[in-house]
Design a protein around this motif. Sequence first.
Motif, PDB file in Angstrom:
ATOM      1  N   ALA A  23       0.853  -1.182   0.000  1.00  0.00           N
ATOM      2  CA  ALA A  23       0.000   0.000   0.000  1.00  0.00           C
ATOM      3  C   ALA A  23       0.894   1.238   0.000  1.00  0.00           C
ATOM      4  O   ALA A  23       1.709   1.420   0.905  1.00  0.00           O
ATOM      5  CB  ALA A  23      -0.906  -0.001   1.218  1.00  0.00           C
ATOM      6  N   ALA A  24       0.738   2.040  -1.029  1.00  0.00           N
ATOM      7  CA  ALA A  24       1.560   3.240  -1.175  1.00  0.00           C
ATOM      8  C   ALA A  24       0.734   4.479  -0.857  1.00  0.00           C
ATOM      9  O   ALA A  24      -0.449   4.543  -1.202  1.00  0.00           O
ATOM     10  CB  ALA A  24       2.118   3.338  -2.592  1.00  0.00           C
ATOM     11  N   ALA A  33       8.028   4.663 -10.431  1.00  0.00           N
ATOM     12  CA  ALA A  33       7.863   3.244 -10.697  1.00  0.00           C
ATOM     13  C   ALA A  33       7.865   2.513  -9.349  1.00  0.00           C
ATOM     14  O   ALA A  33       8.302   3.069  -8.336  1.00  0.00           O
ATOM     15  CB  ALA A  33       9.008   2.739 -11.568  1.00  0.00           C
ATOM     16  N   ILE A  34       7.371   1.290  -9.340  1.00  0.00           N
ATOM     17  CA  ILE A  34       7.331   0.500  -8.120  1.00  0.00           C
ATOM     18  C   ILE A  34       8.119  -0.778  -8.336  1.00  0.00           C
ATOM     19  O   ILE A  34       7.931  -1.471  -9.333  1.00  0.00           O
ATOM     20  CB  ILE A  34       5.890   0.150  -7.708  1.00  0.00           C
ATOM     21  N   GLY A  35       8.985  -1.066  -7.401  1.00  0.00           N
ATOM     22  CA  GLY A  35       9.779  -2.280  -7.495  1.00  0.00           C
ATOM     23  C   GLY A  35       9.597  -3.166  -6.281  1.00  0.00           C
ATOM     24  O   GLY A  35       9.291  -2.684  -5.188  1.00  0.00           O
ATOM     25  N   TRP A  36       9.755  -4.453  -6.484  1.00  0.00           N
ATOM     26  CA  TRP A  36       9.862  -5.427  -5.393  1.00  0.00           C
ATOM     27  C   TRP A  36      11.306  -5.903  -5.356  1.00  0.00           C
ATOM     28  O   TRP A  36      11.878  -6.257  -6.400  1.00  0.00           O
ATOM     29  CB  TRP A  36       8.938  -6.611  -5.605  1.00  0.00           C
ATOM     30  N   ASP A  73      -3.069  -1.698  -8.781  1.00  0.00           N
ATOM     31  CA  ASP A  73      -4.371  -1.044  -8.809  1.00  0.00           C
ATOM     32  C   ASP A  73      -4.073   0.434  -8.618  1.00  0.00           C
ATOM     33  O   ASP A  73      -3.942   0.907  -7.487  1.00  0.00           O
ATOM     34  CB  ASP A  73      -5.259  -1.602  -7.701  1.00  0.00           C
ATOM     35  N   ASN A  74      -3.947   1.141  -9.734  1.00  0.00           N
ATOM     36  CA  ASN A  74      -3.505   2.532  -9.657  1.00  0.00           C
ATOM     37  C   ASN A  74      -4.499   3.413  -8.911  1.00  0.00           C
ATOM     38  O   ASN A  74      -4.106   4.361  -8.221  1.00  0.00           O
ATOM     39  CB  ASN A  74      -3.265   3.082 -11.059  1.00  0.00           C
ATOM     40  N   LEU A  78      -2.224   0.543  -4.870  1.00  0.00           N
ATOM     41  CA  LEU A  78      -1.827  -0.760  -4.360  1.00  0.00           C
ATOM     42  C   LEU A  78      -1.048  -1.503  -5.434  1.00  0.00           C
ATOM     43  O   LEU A  78      -1.376  -1.416  -6.620  1.00  0.00           O
ATOM     44  CB  LEU A  78      -3.031  -1.600  -3.967  1.00  0.00           C
ATOM     45  N   VAL A  79      -0.045  -2.219  -5.039  1.00  0.00           N
ATOM     46  CA  VAL A  79       0.637  -3.139  -5.938  1.00  0.00           C
ATOM     47  C   VAL A  79       0.662  -4.509  -5.290  1.00  0.00           C
ATOM     48  O   VAL A  79       0.618  -4.636  -4.060  1.00  0.00           O
ATOM     49  CB  VAL A  79       2.075  -2.691  -6.285  1.00  0.00           C
TER      50      VAL A  79
END
Length: 123
Positions: A23-24, A33-36, A73-74, A78-79
């Motif tokens: 949760a961002a 960008a989002i990274g794991w 889910d922009n 949520l990613v």
Amino acid sequence: EVQLVESGGGLVQAGGSLRLSCAASGFTFDDYAIGWFRQAPGKEREGVVCIDSKDNSTDYADSVKGRFTMSSDNAKNLVYLQMNSLKPEDTAVYYCAAVVTCGPRAQAMVDYWGQGTQVTVSS
């Protein structure tokens, strides 16, 4: 204030599945960008997958291709990281992060980190 909060980690048997969530808040996916990333005991942190909604690009580490799927889910900021066919070598603390840009140097381009969630895969 920027925050990234991971959840969904746990203990699973080899071959099983887990879904991690991140949760961002404090920014939108247009900004970063989002990274794991993950860090196994005694090892350096490594990139798992990075997704950039600005160009719809997704980069997966070779070790997880075909087994892990990242989605977002922009609208809800949520990613997710769906992890299937888990192996003991996937055991690590998993972190989501806000990344300036994806690519081979994504880890060096992280501006914000989550606190991490433990994933343990038993053999």
